[in-house]
Design a protein around this motif. Structure first.
Motif, PDB file in Angstrom:
ATOM      1  N   GLU A  33       0.833  -1.206   0.000  1.00  0.00           N
ATOM      2  CA  GLU A  33       0.000   0.000   0.000  1.00  0.00           C
ATOM      3  C   GLU A  33       0.866   1.254   0.000  1.00  0.00           C
ATOM      4  OE1 GLU A  33      -3.315   0.457  -0.342  1.00  0.00           O
ATOM      5  OE2 GLU A  33      -3.421  -1.675  -0.725  1.00  0.00           O
ATOM      6  N   TYR A  34       1.969   1.228   0.736  1.00  0.00           N
ATOM      7  CA  TYR A  34       2.887   2.368   0.765  1.00  0.00           C
ATOM      8  C   TYR A  34       3.473   2.606  -0.627  1.00  0.00           C
ATOM      9  CZ  TYR A  34       6.851   5.272   2.130  1.00  0.00           C
ATOM     10  OH  TYR A  34       7.775   6.292   2.226  1.00  0.00           O
ATOM     11  N   LEU A  35       3.910   1.528  -1.286  1.00  0.00           N
ATOM     12  CA  LEU A  35       4.452   1.656  -2.641  1.00  0.00           C
ATOM     13  C   LEU A  35       3.389   2.154  -3.617  1.00  0.00           C
ATOM     14  CD1 LEU A  35       6.618  -1.579  -2.789  1.00  0.00           C
ATOM     15  CD2 LEU A  35       7.457   0.781  -2.736  1.00  0.00           C
ATOM     16  N   LEU A  40       1.311   6.603  -6.984  1.00  0.00           N
ATOM     17  CA  LEU A  40       0.222   7.519  -7.320  1.00  0.00           C
ATOM     18  C   LEU A  40       0.623   8.980  -7.165  1.00  0.00           C
ATOM     19  CD1 LEU A  40      -2.793   5.606  -5.771  1.00  0.00           C
ATOM     20  CD2 LEU A  40      -2.288   5.953  -8.197  1.00  0.00           C
ATOM     21  N   GLY A  41       1.845   9.217  -6.679  1.00  0.00           N
ATOM     22  CA  GLY A  41       2.339  10.579  -6.587  1.00  0.00           C
ATOM     23  C   GLY A  41       2.423  11.164  -5.194  1.00  0.00           C
ATOM     24  N   CYS A  42       2.088  10.389  -4.174  1.00  0.00           N
ATOM     25  CA  CYS A  42       2.210  10.881  -2.798  1.00  0.00           C
ATOM     26  C   CYS A  42       3.683  10.971  -2.416  1.00  0.00           C
ATOM     27  CB  CYS A  42       1.518   9.943  -1.813  1.00  0.00           C
ATOM     28  SG  CYS A  42      -0.268   9.893  -1.958  1.00  0.00           S
ATOM     29  N   SER A  43       4.004  11.969  -1.639  1.00  0.00           N
ATOM     30  CA  SER A  43       5.354  12.041  -1.087  1.00  0.00           C
ATOM     31  C   SER A  43       5.483  10.955  -0.019  1.00  0.00           C
ATOM     32  CB  SER A  43       5.588  13.413  -0.453  1.00  0.00           C
ATOM     33  OG  SER A  43       4.788  13.554   0.705  1.00  0.00           O
ATOM     34  N   PRO A  44       6.708  10.559   0.326  1.00  0.00           N
ATOM     35  CA  PRO A  44       6.861   9.577   1.402  1.00  0.00           C
ATOM     36  C   PRO A  44       6.197  10.025   2.702  1.00  0.00           C
ATOM     37  CG  PRO A  44       8.913   9.774   0.199  1.00  0.00           C
ATOM     38  CD  PRO A  44       7.996  10.858  -0.329  1.00  0.00           C
ATOM     39  N   THR A  45       6.271  11.309   3.003  1.00  0.00           N
ATOM     40  CA  THR A  45       5.649  11.828   4.222  1.00  0.00           C
ATOM     41  C   THR A  45       4.134  11.695   4.170  1.00  0.00           C
ATOM     42  OG1 THR A  45       7.455  13.397   4.483  1.00  0.00           O
ATOM     43  CG2 THR A  45       5.431  13.866   5.695  1.00  0.00           C
ATOM     44  N   LEU A  46       3.544  12.054   3.032  1.00  0.00           N
ATOM     45  CA  LEU A  46       2.094  11.953   2.898  1.00  0.00           C
ATOM     46  C   LEU A  46       1.649  10.490   2.933  1.00  0.00           C
ATOM     47  CD1 LEU A  46      -0.667  13.223   2.475  1.00  0.00           C
ATOM     48  CD2 LEU A  46      -0.202  13.244   0.012  1.00  0.00           C
ATOM     49  N   ALA A  76       9.617   5.979  -6.939  1.00  0.00           N
ATOM     50  CA  ALA A  76       9.647   7.442  -6.957  1.00  0.00           C
ATOM     51  C   ALA A  76      10.351   7.945  -8.215  1.00  0.00           C
ATOM     52  CB  ALA A  76      10.336   7.974  -5.707  1.00  0.00           C
ATOM     53  N   GLY A  77      11.413   7.266  -8.634  1.00  0.00           N
ATOM     54  CA  GLY A  77      12.133   7.649  -9.842  1.00  0.00           C
ATOM     55  C   GLY A  77      11.285   7.487 -11.091  1.00  0.00           C
ATOM     56  N   ALA A  78      10.474   6.445 -11.131  1.00  0.00           N
ATOM     57  CA  ALA A  78       9.584   6.224 -12.273  1.00  0.00           C
ATOM     58  C   ALA A  78       8.553   7.345 -12.359  1.00  0.00           C
ATOM     59  CB  ALA A  78       8.900   4.872 -12.168  1.00  0.00           C
ATOM     60  N   LEU A  79       8.079   7.812 -11.227  1.00  0.00           N
ATOM     61  CA  LEU A  79       7.113   8.904 -11.206  1.00  0.00           C
ATOM     62  C   LEU A  79       7.750  10.179 -11.745  1.00  0.00           C
ATOM     63  CD1 LEU A  79       4.249   9.753 -10.355  1.00  0.00           C
ATOM     64  CD2 LEU A  79       5.220  10.436  -8.179  1.00  0.00           C
ATOM     65  N   HIS A  88       1.389  13.877 -15.135  1.00  0.00           N
ATOM     66  CA  HIS A  88       1.360  14.297 -13.732  1.00  0.00           C
ATOM     67  C   HIS A  88       0.182  13.637 -13.060  1.00  0.00           C
ATOM     68  CE1 HIS A  88      -2.017  17.074 -14.341  1.00  0.00           C
ATOM     69  NE2 HIS A  88      -1.460  17.311 -15.502  1.00  0.00           N
ATOM     70  N   PRO A  89       0.353  13.281 -11.765  1.00  0.00           N
ATOM     71  CA  PRO A  89      -0.748  12.635 -11.049  1.00  0.00           C
ATOM     72  C   PRO A  89      -1.899  13.619 -10.824  1.00  0.00           C
ATOM     73  CG  PRO A  89       1.054  13.095  -9.546  1.00  0.00           C
ATOM     74  CD  PRO A  89       1.526  13.477 -10.922  1.00  0.00           C
ATOM     75  N   GLY A  90      -3.109  13.074 -10.836  1.00  0.00           N
ATOM     76  CA  GLY A  90      -4.291  13.860 -10.520  1.00  0.00           C
ATOM     77  C   GLY A  90      -4.618  14.827 -11.572  1.00  0.00           C
TER      78      GLY A  90
END
Length: 90
Positions: A33-35, A40-46, A76-79, A88-90
């Protein structure tokens, strides 16, 4: 059955030959779920805030499991690569 496995994590794990009720399955599901959130474009913090109420669990996973850390970097690199091509996401 395969369509249902898209949203039913227990069924997905069972199809993969894993016991969905084993203790390890919960951790595997949380990592997946984290991956997914990173992809989907969330930062690691989010992503951590969404899944774990902001705890540092994902940071701990990344530091303790180098393959998981590498996987997070690849996702993250693929994004970033997709974003460089007009996506771009969203």
């Amino acid at each position: 059955m395969y369509v249902a496995a898209r949203t039913d994590t227990d069924l997905t794990l069972a199809l993969a030959g894993c016991d969905p009720f084993a203790d390890e399955a919960y951790g595997d599901t949380q990592r997946a779920e984290y991956l997914r959130l990173l992809a989907l474009g969330c930062s690691p913090t989010l992503a951590s805030r969404i899944l774990f109420d902001g705890t540092a669990r994902a940071v701990k996973w990344r530091t303790e499991d180098s393959s998981f850390g590498t996987t997070c970097d690849v996702v993250a690199g693929a994004l970033v690569k997709r974003a460089g091509h007009g996506w771009h996401p969203g």
